[in-house]
Design a protein around this motif. Sequence first.
Motif, PDB file in Angstrom:
ATOM      1  N   TYR A   1      -0.063 -37.270  21.605  1.00  0.00           N
ATOM      2  CA  TYR A   1      -1.195 -36.656  20.901  1.00  0.00           C
ATOM      3  C   TYR A   1      -2.512 -37.330  21.277  1.00  0.00           C
ATOM      4  O   TYR A   1      -3.509 -36.663  21.569  1.00  0.00           O
ATOM      5  N   GLN A   2      -2.513 -38.657  21.280  1.00  0.00           N
ATOM      6  CA  GLN A   2      -3.737 -39.381  21.607  1.00  0.00           C
ATOM      7  C   GLN A   2      -4.182 -39.117  23.049  1.00  0.00           C
ATOM      8  O   GLN A   2      -5.382 -39.005  23.318  1.00  0.00           O
ATOM      9  N   GLU A   3      -3.235 -39.017  23.943  1.00  0.00           N
ATOM     10  CA  GLU A   3      -3.583 -38.752  25.339  1.00  0.00           C
ATOM     11  C   GLU A   3      -4.243 -37.385  25.496  1.00  0.00           C
ATOM     12  O   GLU A   3      -5.115 -37.197  26.350  1.00  0.00           O
TER      13      GLU A   3
ATOM     14  N   ILE B   1      12.102 -30.329  37.940  1.00  0.00           N
ATOM     15  CA  ILE B   1      11.210 -30.875  36.911  1.00  0.00           C
ATOM     16  C   ILE B   1      10.904 -32.341  37.195  1.00  0.00           C
ATOM     17  O   ILE B   1       9.742 -32.770  37.146  1.00  0.00           O
ATOM     18  N   TYR B   2      11.924 -33.101  37.516  1.00  0.00           N
ATOM     19  CA  TYR B   2      11.721 -34.544  37.724  1.00  0.00           C
ATOM     20  C   TYR B   2      10.927 -34.838  39.000  1.00  0.00           C
ATOM     21  O   TYR B   2      10.371 -35.929  39.127  1.00  0.00           O
ATOM     22  N   ARG B   3      10.871 -33.892  39.913  1.00  0.00           N
ATOM     23  CA  ARG B   3      10.005 -34.083  41.098  1.00  0.00           C
ATOM     24  C   ARG B   3       8.533 -33.943  40.727  1.00  0.00           C
ATOM     25  O   ARG B   3       7.658 -34.413  41.452  1.00  0.00           O
ATOM     26  N   ARG B   4       8.274 -33.303  39.593  1.00  0.00           N
ATOM     27  CA  ARG B   4       6.898 -33.033  39.198  1.00  0.00           C
ATOM     28  C   ARG B   4       6.420 -33.945  38.061  1.00  0.00           C
ATOM     29  O   ARG B   4       5.248 -34.286  37.989  1.00  0.00           O
ATOM     30  N   TRP B   5       7.319 -34.276  37.151  1.00  0.00           N
ATOM     31  CA  TRP B   5       6.961 -35.098  35.995  1.00  0.00           C
ATOM     32  C   TRP B   5       7.946 -36.255  35.861  1.00  0.00           C
ATOM     33  O   TRP B   5       9.145 -36.089  36.124  1.00  0.00           O
TER      34      TRP B   5
ATOM     35  N   GLN C   1       7.882 -36.716  28.189  1.00  0.00           N
ATOM     36  CA  GLN C   1       6.577 -37.000  27.603  1.00  0.00           C
ATOM     37  C   GLN C   1       5.444 -36.545  28.505  1.00  0.00           C
ATOM     38  O   GLN C   1       4.491 -35.915  28.050  1.00  0.00           O
ATOM     39  N   ALA C   2       5.537 -36.857  29.791  1.00  0.00           N
ATOM     40  CA  ALA C   2       4.493 -36.440  30.735  1.00  0.00           C
ATOM     41  C   ALA C   2       4.410 -34.915  30.814  1.00  0.00           C
ATOM     42  O   ALA C   2       3.314 -34.345  30.897  1.00  0.00           O
ATOM     43  N   LEU C   3       5.542 -34.257  30.769  1.00  0.00           N
ATOM     44  CA  LEU C   3       5.570 -32.795  30.800  1.00  0.00           C
ATOM     45  C   LEU C   3       4.946 -32.208  29.541  1.00  0.00           C
ATOM     46  O   LEU C   3       4.181 -31.237  29.606  1.00  0.00           O
ATOM     47  N   LEU C   4       5.245 -32.802  28.393  1.00  0.00           N
ATOM     48  CA  LEU C   4       4.675 -32.321  27.132  1.00  0.00           C
ATOM     49  C   LEU C   4       3.158 -32.429  27.128  1.00  0.00           C
ATOM     50  O   LEU C   4       2.459 -31.526  26.656  1.00  0.00           O
TER      51      LEU C   4
ATOM     52  N   SER D   1       6.999 -40.399  15.179  1.00  0.00           N
ATOM     53  CA  SER D   1       7.364 -40.994  16.458  1.00  0.00           C
ATOM     54  C   SER D   1       6.172 -41.633  17.160  1.00  0.00           C
ATOM     55  O   SER D   1       5.184 -40.963  17.445  1.00  0.00           O
ATOM     56  N   PRO D   2       6.252 -42.927  17.467  1.00  0.00           N
ATOM     57  CA  PRO D   2       5.184 -43.578  18.238  1.00  0.00           C
ATOM     58  C   PRO D   2       4.989 -42.926  19.596  1.00  0.00           C
ATOM     59  O   PRO D   2       3.860 -42.853  20.092  1.00  0.00           O
ATOM     60  N   GLU D   3       6.083 -42.433  20.197  1.00  0.00           N
ATOM     61  CA  GLU D   3       5.961 -41.775  21.500  1.00  0.00           C
ATOM     62  C   GLU D   3       5.156 -40.485  21.391  1.00  0.00           C
ATOM     63  O   GLU D   3       4.300 -40.202  22.232  1.00  0.00           O
ATOM     64  N   GLN D   4       5.418 -39.704  20.353  1.00  0.00           N
ATOM     65  CA  GLN D   4       4.675 -38.448  20.190  1.00  0.00           C
ATOM     66  C   GLN D   4       3.234 -38.704  19.750  1.00  0.00           C
ATOM     67  O   GLN D   4       2.334 -37.931  20.075  1.00  0.00           O
TER      68      GLN D   4
END
Length: 204
Positions: free
Chosen positions: A130-132, A60-64, A68-71, A123-126
């Motif tokens: 959402y905005q992305e 997973i970490y090789r790809r994302w 957050q990036a994965l979500l 959550s500011p991160e979530q």
Amino acid sequence: MSTESTAVESAPRSPGRPRSTRADEAIMEAVLDLLAEGSTIESLSIEAIAAKAGVGKATIYRRWSGKQALLVDAIRRLKGQPSTPKGESVREDLLILARGVGRNPDPRASKIMPCLVPEVHRSPEQYAVYQEIVQPRRELTREVLRRGVQTGELRADLDVELATLLLTGPVLLQKIFKWNPDIDETDLPERVVDTVLAGLAPRP
């Protein structure tokens, strides 16, 4: 590691392709399955995703870069590609976009999307996730409205951001929350677009 995990990670790769498409698919499917089964974004872990997908965490970490990036990629996959305006008229383009609001080809969306709303607020991160995801879709509506101003189909003093909200909000609210049970969703996009356009038309 399970036999399935080994099979996914050691699948033959085509020349010039450093990543296994099969592993990508398994990982994103695992994210969506876990969310549909009731996992919250906050509780969702890379460990749980890896176990569900049958891969190692390193895969997973090789790809994302992280969860957050994965979500972002997984939710984009869930929502599918947005409809593309044809450029024939402002009304027709807005109808194309409005009909796509809240319409998701994946049946897991009806379980996942409503559950994301409270987490986005907490959550500011979530909220950033959402905005992305929605920003490119929002920009499609902006482009149609700006073109309408240029062609004279819409009033010159149009508030593009407010108009975007007016066109999207009612359809999304009804689709996700069934806010008003007396509203017929069959022709709701058309009714919203025509009602908003009546106020956005050039003034005499």
